[in-house]
Design a protein around this motif. Sequence first.
Motif, PDB file in Angstrom:
ATOM      1  N   SER A 104       0.747  -0.977  -0.076  1.00  0.00           N
ATOM      2  CA  SER A 104      -0.069   0.085  -0.043  1.00  0.00           C
ATOM      3  C   SER A 104       0.809   1.259  -0.139  1.00  0.00           C
ATOM      4  O   SER A 104       0.366   2.229  -0.484  1.00  0.00           O
ATOM      5  N   GLN A 136      -7.182   0.734  -0.883  1.00  0.00           N
ATOM      6  CA  GLN A 136      -7.549  -0.448  -0.055  1.00  0.00           C
ATOM      7  C   GLN A 136      -8.673   0.027   0.751  1.00  0.00           C
ATOM      8  O   GLN A 136      -9.488  -1.051   1.110  1.00  0.00           O
ATOM      9  N   ASP A 143      -5.372  -1.765  -5.313  1.00  0.00           N
ATOM     10  CA  ASP A 143      -4.956  -1.971  -3.902  1.00  0.00           C
ATOM     11  C   ASP A 143      -5.835  -2.950  -3.179  1.00  0.00           C
ATOM     12  O   ASP A 143      -6.709  -2.455  -2.474  1.00  0.00           O
ATOM     13  N   GLU A 144      -5.495  -4.416  -3.314  1.00  0.00           N
ATOM     14  CA  GLU A 144      -6.456  -5.387  -2.753  1.00  0.00           C
ATOM     15  C   GLU A 144      -7.955  -5.004  -2.711  1.00  0.00           C
ATOM     16  O   GLU A 144      -8.918  -5.002  -1.891  1.00  0.00           O
TER      17      GLU A 144
HETATM   18 MG   LIG Z   1      -2.031  -2.868   1.937  1.00  0.00          MG
END
Ligand SMILES: [Mg+2]
Lengths: 433, 252
Positions: free
Chosen positions: B41, B85, B170-171
């Motif tokens: 991240s 995220q 991000d994820e």
């Molecule tokens: Mg992360």
Amino acid sequence: MSLVETIQDKYNELNTFAGNGLLGSMREKAFEKYNKSGIPTSRHEEWKYTRLTSLANKNFELNATAILPSDEVLNSIRLQTEYAAELFFINGVFIKEISSFQNDAMVVLPLNEAAESEHKNYLHQHLNQSSKYMKDGMNALNAAFTANGLFVLIKKDKVVDKPIIIYHLTDTTDDNVFVQPRSLFVIEENAQVQLIELYKNNGLQESFTNEVIEIAVHENAKLEYYKVQDETENCHHVGTTHVQQVGKCFTHCVTVTLNGGTIRNNINMILEAPNNEGHLYGLYMVDGKTHVDNHSIVDNVMPNCFSNELYKGIMEGNSTGVFNGKIYVRQDAQKTNAYQSNKNVLMSDTASVNTKPQLEIYADDVKCSHGCTVGRLDNEALFYLRARGIDEKQAKALLLNAFASDILEQVKPEALRTYIGKKINERLNIDEL
Amino acid sequence: MLSIQNLHASIEDKKILNGIDLQINAGEVHAIMGPNGSGKSTLASVLAGRNDYEVTYGSVEFDGVDLLEMSPEERAREGLFLAFQYPIEIPGVSTTNFIKTAVNETRKHRGLEPLDAVAFLKLMKERMKLVKIDQSLLSRSLNEGFSGGEKKRNEIFQMAMLEPKLAILDETDSGLDIDALRIVADGVNTLKRADNAVLLITHYQRLLDYIVPDFVHVLYNGRIVKSGGKELALELEERGYDFIKQEVAEEV
Ligand SMILES: [Mg+2]
Ligand SMILES: Nc1ncnc2c1ncn2[C@@H]1O[C@H](COP(=O)(O)OP(=O)(O)O)[C@@H](O)[C@H]1O
């Protein structure tokens, strides 16, 4: 000559000219009280952060009559909306001639005429009730000069479906002026009304307004009250709105400060009957050297009352803010629900806010909560918006607009909401909402 | 398109990225995997321009220009998109207004006329279908009261509206059930073209069944310690991250 001296100088002249009767005895007592306490200084606990001394020492004209503004000026301050009544105060004097109030739901009279009319009992009952709570010299000073005020009665069972608009115009084209508008509203049983007070000014000299408006709301009536201050930095203001909820009723009050010099707004909500409900909202959005002080009192006298208070501030430049929220819960006021919150965003290092809740609770079965915040705009939110291509300035504007929006939503008359929304967007440099 | 060279970054004097090298060309899909706390991240944030992080060394070029010199909004307008995220909630800001402002800012930057209300609504309807997001969500305040999955879907919707050159996700897959995952993957695949690129950050190989990467990189302790094709993801799935940790330890 200083304002303090002018007040002494003018009192006898104006008092004689205004005659005796109910208002006369009120003036006399009030002037005595004023002479004892004077214009409050910062040594006075309630005036610690709001300084009037330099204004008291300045030269201000004090007149019982006003020069009528041109139609052009009047048109420039009008809201674009239909209204049930349009009432003008020019330099603190209610001007019947340019006001319009042909409406069978209400009675509108100059206060001195009302004192001699069939409605004089209402004056006995409700006029100057605010002095029980406002012990300082400013409140007494207004009462000491009360003559050309306004009395409005909303009749029993009448639902006034368009707003009543009071325009306060301070005209400082020629001189510094000290002006003291005074109004009494009585909302009878089952009546409903929306009341708007809009403060505007004209001219570059300074003005100092010392207003008192008292509103008595009777059983099962409904009041919406809006006070909007849209004057320039040369206009100073001390004002008290005193809402007396005589019977079980509903009130909703919003105070919006867009600009001004030194400003002190007092608002009192007196919940005198069981099961009363009152809402207080405020938004101040100031910059430059503006000082804005909101003092509120919610007094729970009887059981089962509900009150909710939310004030929000956006402070830019060197502006300073004060929030002081008093909640009293008297011994008999069991089952009180009282909520209070004050939130501030500081947009510069030199702006500041002093916020203080003050709860005095003498009953045991109550629910009260309060909270206050003074902070910066949320960095995470700012980054999220910028990461989508919105520049920093506009991202801030969007967030501030969002911050202000929960107060703006409380402004129910559409024309007024649009007016304030536009002012906010102008300030934030947003083209559209 | 994106060229990261020896990138070091830290926060409050804590070193998090310790020399990242990564090259992404147009038309490619890259995946970055790695255990929690390895700096995934952080890398995404540094690329998007979050100013909490200090870049202490290295360079990043985006289509030949110095990315690190640009403000977050300039990066976005140049076509870099980060699907967060943890998308935050912004009460009082209408989702639709926000997206309209974002779209038109980007268009302005590209020398295009702003979309008017009709054209904007049309585009919105079309892209809503793509990620199967409901109108009712978009008429609310930005992410306010959205479920985790709704927030993620809103990120992909914004990506679909903004049509970035490089999308960093991000994820985006974590917290999604299998149906939602499929919808998100379909959206990403549909928007994939020869002239754009995707950087997927994930720590499950599951997403990579749906969006097939050209390259897989393993990030560990702020460095890319291993790169390979899509089979690397399968190997990680099988053997866990421990073997990577071991390999790194042996090297030292
Ligand atoms: Mg992360
Ligand atoms: N704002 C922060 N302040 C301090 N440490 C941080 C901050 N953000 C991330 N870190 C640390 O940096 C490391 C990498 O975090 P992150 O990039 O979020 O990892 P990943 O996304 O791979 O799980 C972690 O050790 C984390 O604790």
